[in-house]
Enzyme design. Structure first.
Site, mmCIF file in Angstrom:
data_model
loop_
_atom_site.group_PDB
_atom_site.id
_atom_site.type_symbol
_atom_site.label_atom_id
_atom_site.label_comp_id
_atom_site.label_asym_id
_atom_site.label_seq_id
_atom_site.Cartn_x
_atom_site.Cartn_y
_atom_site.Cartn_z
ATOM 1 N N SER A 1 9.863 5.718 -2.712
ATOM 2 C CA SER A 1 9.426 4.685 -1.890
ATOM 3 C C SER A 1 8.365 5.347 -0.501
ATOM 4 C CB SER A 1 10.982 4.593 -0.924
ATOM 5 O OG SER A 1 10.549 3.897 0.421
ATOM 6 N N SER A 2 7.700 4.331 -0.278
ATOM 7 C CA SER A 2 6.612 4.958 0.675
ATOM 8 C C SER A 2 7.235 5.396 1.931
ATOM 9 C CB SER A 2 5.847 3.629 1.400
ATOM 10 O OG SER A 2 5.436 2.929 0.122
ATOM 11 N N GLY B 1 9.250 -3.879 -8.425
ATOM 12 C CA GLY B 1 10.147 -2.835 -8.860
ATOM 13 C C GLY B 1 11.748 -3.276 -8.336
ATOM 14 N N HIS C 1 4.401 2.390 -7.723
ATOM 15 C CA HIS C 1 3.358 1.322 -7.729
ATOM 16 C C HIS C 1 2.690 1.389 -9.056
ATOM 17 C CE1 HIS C 1 3.792 1.649 -3.313
ATOM 18 N NE2 HIS C 1 4.119 0.574 -3.288
ATOM 19 N N GLY D 1 0.961 -1.143 -0.206
ATOM 20 C CA GLY D 1 -0.023 -0.103 0.039
ATOM 21 C C GLY D 1 0.793 1.101 -0.119
ATOM 22 N N GLN E 1 15.155 -8.095 -3.387
ATOM 23 C CA GLN E 1 13.779 -8.814 -3.321
ATOM 24 C C GLN E 1 13.311 -9.418 -4.759
ATOM 25 O OE1 GLN E 1 10.071 -7.362 -1.399
ATOM 26 N NE2 GLN E 1 9.593 -6.378 -3.306
HETATM 27 O O1 PAF Z 1 7.841 -4.736 -1.918
HETATM 28 C C1 PAF Z 1 6.834 -4.837 -1.188
HETATM 29 O O2 PAF Z 1 5.944 -3.990 -1.177
HETATM 30 C C2 PAF Z 1 6.573 -6.228 -0.300
HETATM 31 O O3 PAF Z 1 7.941 -6.763 0.100
HETATM 32 C C3 PAF Z 1 5.862 -7.156 -0.917
HETATM 33 C C4 PAF Z 1 6.708 -7.808 -2.166
HETATM 34 C C5 PAF Z 1 4.618 -6.544 -1.397
HETATM 35 C C6 PAF Z 1 5.789 -8.549 0.052
HETATM 36 O O4 PAF Z 1 5.244 -8.111 0.994
#
Ligand code: PAF
Length: 267
Positions: free
Chosen positions: A185-186, A147, A37, A31, A153
């Protein structure tokens, strides 16, 4: 846009489209949507018949003392943004839905999950890998979008998909930056104006490092030189889905990460 809260209603909502041969594109998120996003959502919409977004602040990827409690949450705004972007289904489960009482099955990531962010945040990639596998199983996307800002990740999720032969493709999308070059970034919202000025040194240092690498010089020492005076966690070259100059710094109470691919990106 359909909003679902449970695994059962999500599976049910996606059964007919899947049976009709429609490809589902999943954007997993926590979120607090920003342009980064939106770029993932737009890619999912462009490539798949059904765009699904998950919105879940995953507690198991936060360590003790990290910002789980203060992580920005505004589901109503995120839902409105998703709807305006043409998302077909928003899956916003509770923690108990994803981790019901007695939940005790985990995806352990090997060495790749222990370096860099994994070293700084023990258990982080175990939480990421586990929740991603669960989301993949519930939603069964043909494509899932991440991203490149979180390069490790991306590499971890690709490794999990490869190792477990999961039937989906991972799409890694370019980092979206603001006008000053700061990767969106959030967590950027926690930066004061002064902190933000300091934070801009991070993309500049990485860009200088990549340039140095291409000129046959030492990328890491060039980047470190430009980060003098900043609390640097690491600056290093690692294979994160390709050779990458990656860094993490602390500015005030905010930990920022960023990276540039050594062989593709100039800035
Ligand atoms: O990148 C993120 O926002 C989180 O690490 C994800 C991939 C949604 C997993 O919780």
């Amino acid at each position: 846009m359909k909003l679902t809260r449970t695994v059962a209603e999500t599976r049910e909502a996606l059964e007919a489209p899947r049976d009709a041969g429609e490809r589902i594109g999943l954007v997993p998120t926590m979120g607090a949507f920003h342009e980064g996003h939106l770029s993932l959502i737009r890619a999912a919409r462009a490539e798949s018949e059904r765009a699904v977004v998950s919105l879940f602040v995953n507690p198991t990827q936060f360590g003790t003392g990290e910002d789980l409690d203060r992580y920005p949450r505004d589901e109503a705004r995120d839902a409105a943004v998703a709807e305006a972007e043409g998302v077909d289904l928003l899956f916003a489960p509770s923690a108990a839905e994803i981790y019901p009482p007695g939940f005790d099955t985990w995806i352990e990531v090997g060495e790749l999950g222990e370096i860099l962010e994994g070293a700084a945040r023990p258990g982080h990639f175990r939480g990421v890998a586990t929740v991603c596998c669960k989301l993949f199983e519930v939603i069964q996307p043909a494509l899932a979008y991440f991203g490149r800002k979180d390069a490790q990740q991306v590499a971890v999720v690709k490794q999990v998909v490869r190792d477990l032969a999961l039937p989906l493709e991972i799409r890694a999308m370019p980092t979206v930056r603001d006008g000053g070059g700061l990767a969106l970034s959030s967590r950027n919202r926690y930066l004061s104006a002064v902190d933000r000025e300091e934070a801009l040194k991070l993309p500049l240092a990485l860009a200088a490092g990549v340039k140095a690498y291409r000129d046959g010089r030492d990328a890491v020492s060039v980047a470190c030189e430009l980060l003098k005076g900043i609390d640097v966690d690491y600056v290093t070259i690692a294979d994160l889905d390709g050779p990458t100059l990656a860094a993490a710094v602390r500015i005030g109470s905010v930990r920022l990460i960023d990276n540039l691919r050594l062989e593709e990106e100039a800035t």
